[in-house]
Design a protein around this motif. Structure first.
Motif, PDB file in Angstrom:
ATOM      1  N   TYR A 198      60.844  11.071  40.360  1.00 14.00           N
ATOM      2  CA  TYR A 198      59.863  11.896  39.640  1.00 14.00           C
ATOM      3  C   TYR A 198      59.768  11.467  38.174  1.00 14.00           C
ATOM      4  CZ  TYR A 198      60.114  15.107  43.631  1.00 14.00           C
ATOM      5  OH  TYR A 198      60.076  15.656  44.873  1.00 14.00           O
ATOM      6  N   GLN A 199      58.575  11.247  37.694  1.00 15.43           N
ATOM      7  CA  GLN A 199      58.381  10.808  36.308  1.00 15.43           C
ATOM      8  C   GLN A 199      57.502  11.761  35.509  1.00 15.43           C
ATOM      9  OE1 GLN A 199      57.394   6.588  35.728  1.00 15.43           O
ATOM     10  NE2 GLN A 199      57.697   6.318  37.919  1.00 15.43           N
ATOM     11  N   TRP A 200      56.741  12.610  36.198  1.00 14.34           N
ATOM     12  CA  TRP A 200      55.745  13.435  35.503  1.00 14.34           C
ATOM     13  C   TRP A 200      55.995  14.913  35.778  1.00 14.34           C
ATOM     14  CZ3 TRP A 200      53.186  10.262  32.417  1.00 14.34           C
ATOM     15  CH2 TRP A 200      53.087   8.908  32.793  1.00 14.34           C
ATOM     16  N   CYS A 201      55.735  15.732  34.784  1.00 14.05           N
ATOM     17  CA  CYS A 201      55.955  17.170  34.923  1.00 14.05           C
ATOM     18  C   CYS A 201      54.981  17.749  35.955  1.00 14.05           C
ATOM     19  CB  CYS A 201      55.753  17.864  33.577  1.00 14.05           C
ATOM     20  SG  CYS A 201      55.941  19.659  33.690  1.00 14.05           S
ATOM     21  N   PRO A 202      55.506  18.440  36.986  1.00 12.55           N
ATOM     22  CA  PRO A 202      54.610  18.996  37.997  1.00 12.55           C
ATOM     23  C   PRO A 202      53.806  20.194  37.486  1.00 12.55           C
ATOM     24  CG  PRO A 202      56.860  19.663  38.429  1.00 12.55           C
ATOM     25  CD  PRO A 202      56.914  18.706  37.275  1.00 12.55           C
ATOM     26  N   ARG A 203      54.198  20.731  36.323  1.00 12.94           N
ATOM     27  CA  ARG A 203      53.469  21.881  35.774  1.00 12.94           C
ATOM     28  C   ARG A 203      52.366  21.445  34.824  1.00 12.94           C
ATOM     29  NH1 ARG A 203      58.366  25.844  34.417  1.00 12.94           N
ATOM     30  NH2 ARG A 203      58.796  26.612  36.506  1.00 12.94           N
ATOM     31  N   CYS A 204      52.697  20.504  33.917  1.00 10.72           N
ATOM     32  CA  CYS A 204      51.717  20.212  32.859  1.00 10.72           C
ATOM     33  C   CYS A 204      51.348  18.736  32.768  1.00 10.72           C
ATOM     34  CB  CYS A 204      52.236  20.709  31.510  1.00 10.72           C
ATOM     35  SG  CYS A 204      53.471  19.631  30.776  1.00 10.72           S
ATOM     36  N   ARG A 205      51.945  17.899  33.637  1.00 12.50           N
ATOM     37  CA  ARG A 205      51.587  16.484  33.736  1.00 12.50           C
ATOM     38  C   ARG A 205      52.076  15.627  32.562  1.00 12.50           C
ATOM     39  NH1 ARG A 205      45.357  16.357  35.450  1.00 12.50           N
ATOM     40  NH2 ARG A 205      45.148  17.951  33.841  1.00 12.50           N
ATOM     41  N   ALA A 206      52.914  16.172  31.684  1.00 15.21           N
ATOM     42  CA  ALA A 206      53.493  15.344  30.616  1.00 15.21           C
ATOM     43  C   ALA A 206      54.573  14.439  31.213  1.00 15.21           C
ATOM     44  CB  ALA A 206      54.090  16.236  29.530  1.00 15.21           C
ATOM     45  N   ALA A 221      57.109  18.994  26.805  1.00 14.67           N
ATOM     46  CA  ALA A 221      55.890  19.729  26.450  1.00 14.67           C
ATOM     47  C   ALA A 221      55.973  21.208  26.840  1.00 14.67           C
ATOM     48  CB  ALA A 221      54.675  19.083  27.123  1.00 14.67           C
ATOM     49  N   CYS A 222      56.414  21.488  28.077  1.00 15.99           N
ATOM     50  CA  CYS A 222      56.381  22.888  28.525  1.00 15.99           C
ATOM     51  C   CYS A 222      57.761  23.464  28.830  1.00 15.99           C
ATOM     52  CB  CYS A 222      55.476  23.028  29.748  1.00 15.99           C
ATOM     53  SG  CYS A 222      56.215  22.411  31.274  1.00 15.99           S
ATOM     54  N   GLY A 223      58.802  22.626  28.780  1.00 12.79           N
ATOM     55  CA  GLY A 223      60.149  23.158  28.997  1.00 12.79           C
ATOM     56  C   GLY A 223      60.617  23.147  30.443  1.00 12.79           C
TER      57      GLY A 223
END
Ligand code: ZN
Length: 188
Positions: free
Chosen positions: A24-32, A49-51
């Motif tokens: 996994y490389q990208w935040c599943p919530r905000c895509r950062a 970005a979103c914690g």
């Protein structure tokens, strides 16, 4: 189990997926872009970005030990990983299931048999499934109905004598379970 045993167990069974967090490389919530670093006293991917913090946990799985005429019921896997290898009928627990329900459902799906859980056998740590680490919960159960027929992700379902088990058993946790069953119930 002491810490030295645990380290040995993990290092001996480690797959690439163990330390790459499923890639996994990208935040599943905000895509950062996720950062990998210390968080809650362990190294975890987290989102600046979103914690969001990715806690990688083993997946619970459950199945049943079914014995008939001193033989154990096993299934031949029809899908990878371990395609063509044999294992104790079991599968991953769904979100809303108790592991006992998982065991009952998996036995019906893979063997056609209806079962009734009678007691707990034991819990095993699966570290060699490339999809995920697993906590395998195995119960003792009795057959209450149905007809033995391989189904779902099983291509065959048969009873094996403990003296004549298949040589190709799919997962270390299942080999551990068979060895423990033998030690606990068959060796006097
Ligand atoms: Zn985020």
């Amino acid at each position: 189990m002491n810490d030295d045993d645990l380290k040995y167990l993990i290092s001996g069974k480690e797959f690439k997926s163990f330390n790459d967090y499923n890639g996994y490389q990208w935040c599943p919530r905000c895509r950062a872009k996720l950062e990998i670093g210390e968080m809650d006293e362990s190294i975890r991917p987290h989102c600046p970005a979103c914690g969001f913090i990715y806690y990688q946990n083993p997946a619970p799985a459950a199945g049943a030990i079914i014995i008939r005429d001193n033989k154990i019921l096993m299934v031949e896997r029809s899908i990878s990983p371990g395609k063509g290898d044999w294992c104790i009928p079991a599968g991953f627990t769904e979100w809303n299931e108790h592991p006992q329900q998982t065991a009952v459902r998996e036995l019906k799906e893979e063997t056609g048999l209806e079962i009734s859980i009678t007691s707990m056998f034991d819990v095993f740590m699966g570290m060699d499934d490339p999809r995920t680490h697993a906590v395998l919960i195995l119960y003792h159960a009795d057959v209450t109905g149905g007809e033995l027929i391989a189904g779902d992700d099983a291509s065959d379902a048969r009873y094996f004598s403990f003296d004549n088990l298949p040589s190709n058993i799919a997962f270390q946790a299942h080999r551990d379970a068979l060895a423990l069953y033998r030690k606990r119930f068959l060796e006097t």
